[in-house]
Design an enzyme around this catalytic site. Structure first.
Site, PDB file in Angstrom:
ATOM      1  N   LYS A   1       5.501  -9.607 -10.573  1.00 52.30           N
ATOM      2  CA  LYS A   1       6.510  -8.652 -10.473  1.00 52.30           C
ATOM      3  C   LYS A   1       7.690  -8.949 -11.287  1.00 52.30           C
ATOM      4  O   LYS A   1       7.786 -10.369 -11.427  1.00 52.30           O
ATOM      5  CB  LYS A   1       7.002  -8.325  -9.032  1.00 52.30           C
ATOM      6  CG  LYS A   1       5.456  -7.456  -8.325  1.00 52.30           C
ATOM      7  CD  LYS A   1       6.042  -7.179  -6.820  1.00 52.30           C
ATOM      8  CE  LYS A   1       4.920  -6.725  -6.076  1.00 52.30           C
ATOM      9  NZ  LYS A   1       5.459  -6.046  -4.793  1.00 52.30           N
TER      10      LYS A   1
ATOM     11  N   HIS B   1       1.728  -8.832  -6.827  1.00 51.20           N
ATOM     12  CA  HIS B   1       0.852  -7.754  -6.310  1.00 51.20           C
ATOM     13  C   HIS B   1      -0.523  -8.140  -6.411  1.00 51.20           C
ATOM     14  O   HIS B   1      -0.773  -8.800  -7.479  1.00 51.20           O
ATOM     15  CB  HIS B   1       1.056  -6.404  -7.249  1.00 51.20           C
ATOM     16  CG  HIS B   1      -0.090  -5.598  -6.937  1.00 51.20           C
ATOM     17  ND1 HIS B   1       0.011  -4.411  -5.649  1.00 51.20           N
ATOM     18  CD2 HIS B   1      -1.275  -5.257  -7.370  1.00 51.20           C
ATOM     19  CE1 HIS B   1      -1.236  -3.970  -5.617  1.00 51.20           C
ATOM     20  NE2 HIS B   1      -2.076  -4.225  -6.884  1.00 51.20           N
TER      21      HIS B   1
ATOM     22  N   GLU C   1      -6.867   0.194 -10.216  1.00 47.96           N
ATOM     23  CA  GLU C   1      -5.630  -0.550 -10.772  1.00 47.96           C
ATOM     24  C   GLU C   1      -6.146  -1.119 -12.003  1.00 47.96           C
ATOM     25  O   GLU C   1      -5.012  -1.042 -12.812  1.00 47.96           O
ATOM     26  CB  GLU C   1      -5.152  -1.485  -9.590  1.00 47.96           C
ATOM     27  CG  GLU C   1      -4.611  -0.699  -8.404  1.00 47.96           C
ATOM     28  CD  GLU C   1      -4.340  -1.601  -7.247  1.00 47.96           C
ATOM     29  OE1 GLU C   1      -4.168  -2.945  -7.381  1.00 47.96           O
ATOM     30  OE2 GLU C   1      -3.752  -1.219  -6.240  1.00 47.96           O
TER      31      GLU C   1
ATOM     32  N   ASN D   1       8.884  -9.550  -3.809  1.00 48.38           N
ATOM     33  CA  ASN D   1       7.856 -10.409  -3.411  1.00 48.38           C
ATOM     34  C   ASN D   1       6.810 -10.989  -4.407  1.00 48.38           C
ATOM     35  O   ASN D   1       5.900 -11.502  -3.937  1.00 48.38           O
ATOM     36  CB  ASN D   1       7.006  -9.879  -1.917  1.00 48.38           C
ATOM     37  CG  ASN D   1       6.381  -8.694  -2.330  1.00 48.38           C
ATOM     38  OD1 ASN D   1       6.285  -8.414  -3.581  1.00 48.38           O
ATOM     39  ND2 ASN D   1       6.014  -8.149  -1.212  1.00 48.38           N
TER      40      ASN D   1
ATOM     41  N   TYR E   1       1.143   2.947  -7.569  1.00 47.64           N
ATOM     42  CA  TYR E   1       1.750   3.045  -6.139  1.00 47.64           C
ATOM     43  C   TYR E   1       1.776   4.288  -5.532  1.00 47.64           C
ATOM     44  O   TYR E   1       2.353   4.697  -4.569  1.00 47.64           O
ATOM     45  CB  TYR E   1       3.126   2.497  -6.168  1.00 47.64           C
ATOM     46  CG  TYR E   1       3.322   0.895  -6.343  1.00 47.64           C
ATOM     47  CD1 TYR E   1       2.593   0.108  -5.304  1.00 47.64           C
ATOM     48  CD2 TYR E   1       4.034   0.539  -7.217  1.00 47.64           C
ATOM     49  CE1 TYR E   1       2.689  -0.984  -5.462  1.00 47.64           C
ATOM     50  CE2 TYR E   1       4.317  -0.970  -7.488  1.00 47.64           C
ATOM     51  CZ  TYR E   1       3.507  -1.549  -6.459  1.00 47.64           C
ATOM     52  OH  TYR E   1       3.720  -3.257  -6.601  1.00 47.64           O
TER      53      TYR E   1
HETATM   54  P1  IDP Z   1       1.544  -5.336  -0.357  1.00 39.10           P
HETATM   55  O1  IDP Z   1       2.118  -5.560  -1.843  1.00 39.10           O
HETATM   56  O2  IDP Z   1       1.481  -6.626   0.500  1.00 39.10           O
HETATM   57  O3  IDP Z   1       0.001  -4.810  -0.603  1.00 39.10           O
HETATM   58  P2  IDP Z   1       2.203  -2.525   0.225  1.00 39.10           P
HETATM   59  O4  IDP Z   1       2.388  -2.225   1.773  1.00 39.10           O
HETATM   60  O5  IDP Z   1       1.109  -2.041  -0.602  1.00 39.10           O
HETATM   61  O6  IDP Z   1       2.333  -4.330   0.366  1.00 39.10           O
HETATM   62  O7  IDP Z   1       3.621  -2.152  -0.541  1.00 39.10           O
HETATM   63  C1  IDP Z   1       3.944  -2.339  -1.863  1.00 39.10           C
HETATM   64  C2  IDP Z   1       5.231  -2.886  -2.138  1.00 39.10           C
HETATM   65  O8  IDP Z   1       6.091  -2.312  -1.489  1.00 39.10           O
HETATM   66  C3  IDP Z   1       5.136  -4.387  -1.534  1.00 39.10           C
HETATM   67  O9  IDP Z   1       4.493  -5.380  -1.844  1.00 39.10           O
HETATM   68  C4  IDP Z   1       6.708  -4.492  -1.299  1.00 39.10           C
HETATM   69  O10 IDP Z   1       7.249  -4.771  -2.418  1.00 39.10           O
HETATM   70  C5  IDP Z   1       7.152  -3.095  -1.018  1.00 39.10           C
HETATM   71  N1  IDP Z   1       7.455  -2.601   0.253  1.00 39.10           N
HETATM   72  C6  IDP Z   1       6.267  -2.446   1.270  1.00 39.10           C
HETATM   73  N2  IDP Z   1       6.613  -2.391   2.561  1.00 39.10           N
HETATM   74  C7  IDP Z   1       7.956  -2.184   2.306  1.00 39.10           C
HETATM   75  C8  IDP Z   1       8.888  -1.947   3.338  1.00 39.10           C
HETATM   76  O11 IDP Z   1       8.626  -1.784   4.721  1.00 39.10           O
HETATM   77  N3  IDP Z   1      10.299  -2.131   3.029  1.00 39.10           N
HETATM   78  C9  IDP Z   1      10.600  -2.341   1.708  1.00 39.10           C
HETATM   79  N4  IDP Z   1       9.578  -2.468   0.811  1.00 39.10           N
HETATM   80  C10 IDP Z   1       8.473  -2.619   1.220  1.00 39.10           C
HETATM   81 MG    MG Z   2      -0.578  -2.982  -1.403  1.00 38.14          MG
END
Ligand code: IDP
Ligand code: MG
Length: 145
Positions: free
Chosen positions: A16, A126, A137, A123, A56
């Site tokens: 990212k 992805h 994807e 984070n 997304y």
């Molecule tokens: P993942 O990347 O671990 O699969 P997902 O639930 O698919 O997590 O969410 C996609 C991205 O959206 C996350 O990697 C993070 O950057 C962001 N995200 C997910 N949940 C939250 C939240 O509760 N608050 C803020 N950002 C979030």
């Molecule tokens: Mg995800």
């Protein structure tokens, strides 16, 4: 080899914008390759919001959706396809939990990221979460493959 009966899978991995900005592309690739997965495609791009809305789609309507698209389009990202037996769950394990505060030390997110107080969690990486998501994807980021 006689016991290679499980077929290899492919997953879509993104470094990212926070990972690229912080110079962690090599570190992420190192961890993927050290684990034994093979990187079979790689490109750097700055994603536009249409592409990200597609990627997304499952998060549309959530409070972090707009900040997520804003963040993910804020700079270059690196997209990769990694290949290997059970690479989808294997990379999710290397990445660690979504929330970097809670991600285990030893994981990419646990070692390299933390809460920055932003609306969207930053984070580093992805990784696709299922065979179906991986196929979907991969087509978005590598339409020619
Ligand atoms: P993942 O990347 O671990 O699969 P997902 O639930 O698919 O997590 O969410 C996609 C991205 O959206 C996350 O990697 C993070 O950057 C962001 N995200 C997910 N949940 C939250 C939240 O509760 N608050 C803020 N950002 C979030
Ligand atoms: Mg995800």
């Amino acid at each position: 080899m006689s016991n290679s009966s499980t077929p290899a899978e492919r997953t879509l991995i993104l470094v990212k914008p926070d990972g690229v900005r912080r110079g962690l592309v090599g570190e992420v690739i190192r961890r993927i390759e050290s684990k034994g997965y093979k990187i079979v495609a790689l490109r750097m791009l700055t994603a536009d919001k249409d592409l990200l809305a597609n990627h997304y789609a499952e998060h549309q309507g959530k409070p972090f959706y707009e900040p997520l698209l804003e963040f993910m389009s804020s700079g270059p990202i690196v997209a990769m396809i990694a290949e290997g037996q059970r690479v989808i769950e294997g990379f999710r394990s290397l990445a660690g939990a979504t929330d970097p505060t809670l991600a285990s030390p030893g994981s990419i997110r646990g070692d390299l990221a933390r809460d920055q107080g932003t609306k969207v969690v930053q984070n580093i990486v992805h990784g696709s979460d299922s065979v179906e998501s991986a196929q979907r994807e991969i087509k978005i980021f590598f339409p020619n493959l």
